[in-house]
Scaffold this motif. Sequence first.
Motif, PDB file in Angstrom:
ATOM      1  N   ASP A 247      -5.917 -10.224   1.596  1.00 29.81           N
ATOM      2  CA  ASP A 247      -6.447  -9.045   2.285  1.00 29.81           C
ATOM      3  C   ASP A 247      -7.926  -9.257   2.601  1.00 29.81           C
ATOM      4  O   ASP A 247      -8.406  -8.892   3.677  1.00 29.81           O
TER       5      ASP A 247
ATOM      6  N   MET B 106      -9.891  -9.401   6.220  1.00 30.29           N
ATOM      7  CA  MET B 106     -11.098  -8.618   6.474  1.00 30.29           C
ATOM      8  C   MET B 106     -12.220  -9.515   6.998  1.00 30.29           C
ATOM      9  O   MET B 106     -12.930  -9.158   7.949  1.00 30.29           O
TER      10      MET B 106
ATOM     11  N   ARG C 174       0.840  -1.196   0.000  1.00 31.67           N
ATOM     12  CA  ARG C 174       0.000   0.000   0.000  1.00 31.67           C
ATOM     13  C   ARG C 174       0.875   1.246   0.000  1.00 31.67           C
ATOM     14  O   ARG C 174       1.864   1.307   0.722  1.00 31.67           O
TER      15      ARG C 174
ATOM     16  N   TYR D  38     -11.641  -6.465  -2.529  1.00 34.18           N
ATOM     17  CA  TYR D  38     -10.610  -6.758  -3.527  1.00 34.18           C
ATOM     18  C   TYR D  38     -11.117  -7.727  -4.591  1.00 34.18           C
ATOM     19  O   TYR D  38     -10.417  -8.651  -5.009  1.00 34.18           O
TER      20      TYR D  38
ATOM     21  N   ASP E 266      -9.139  -2.901   6.299  1.00 33.81           N
ATOM     22  CA  ASP E 266      -8.773  -2.961   4.890  1.00 33.81           C
ATOM     23  C   ASP E 266      -7.896  -4.151   4.553  1.00 33.81           C
ATOM     24  O   ASP E 266      -7.375  -4.259   3.451  1.00 33.81           O
TER      25      ASP E 266
END
Length: 341
Positions: A202, A206, A16, A285, A240
């Motif tokens: 990811d 989450m 990121r 995502y 996130d």
Amino acid sequence: MPFFGYVAWRDIETRRVPNRTWIPLALLAVVLLVWELYAVTTGDVAAFRQRQFYIRVAISLGFIVPITYLFWLIGGFGGADAKAFFIIAVLFPTYPEYALAELGVGGALASLPVVETAIGVFSLTILSNTVLAGAAYPLVLAGKNAVTGYVSPGMFVAKPIRAEQAIEEYGTLLEFPDRRLIDDLSPSGLRSYFDWRRLDLDALRMYLQWRDLTLAELRENPDRYRDPATLPDEPNHPGDGMIETDGGEPTDANGSVPEPAEDQPAYDDPWGAEAFLDDIEGSAYGTTPEGLREGLDTLSSEEVVWLSPGIPFLVPLFFGLVISFTYGDMLFAVLGAIGFA
């Protein structure tokens, strides 16, 4: 150069790069381009050189920006990758020149970059060098997998990891057909090898945070957590998906994904996958309920899973930038050596 080294490091560590990181360099790129346009337009520059400069700026902005945006739309680039190339298109429309001869350097290195293209658009050189640098990654990955004994059609794009370590990694969980590539060379057979099931890790983090659940707990009792009745009444905010916690203690699991038992309860929404994606009111995502379910089934039953770490594209971009400023255009040099440029 230090800036792109920094964002490459961030890409490795967190995958990121905050939007605000790009603002100073983007502003600098615009200011420098405006200043250079003014200098070329109003200065004592031959008309031919002016037209040459305008054409190179037009190609840099008119080609690099749209193609980068297109790659972002189809998922080939991440948002940070696209922003990086937007800035490069503005910052480097033409070749720089470093006269090292003044420092006593002779020969081919007297002036850098060594190899310049006929078209003279530096951002194109950076793009082509970045692609070439990134192309080495699958070969390195395949070699490492071959040495450790993991030979599969996916060895060029993924690496094996222990399932309980999945939440400690960035990348995409893949699952490949359990047979050799040469078993079926028909179009449909080959297509099956490139239709891998995927789960972005990811999105997995989450989901686990949303359920207030650890991967170790899920692997220890998958039948319980597959039941959507076990979903929390007030789930947590999913965040996130950044790595914040470890994956728990390793647990045993068998080596392949078993077929669901015939007496396994049939739920309308196994694992509560659809409920999770509906509740977060956004995209995890690109994860689909089916993709999340399949990924959770794999992680709850396998000991070793295939992880595609992807290419943190800002890393080959940094190396491509270094090569561009020193050697120049590698692709143009190769094409020139074989008589095509």
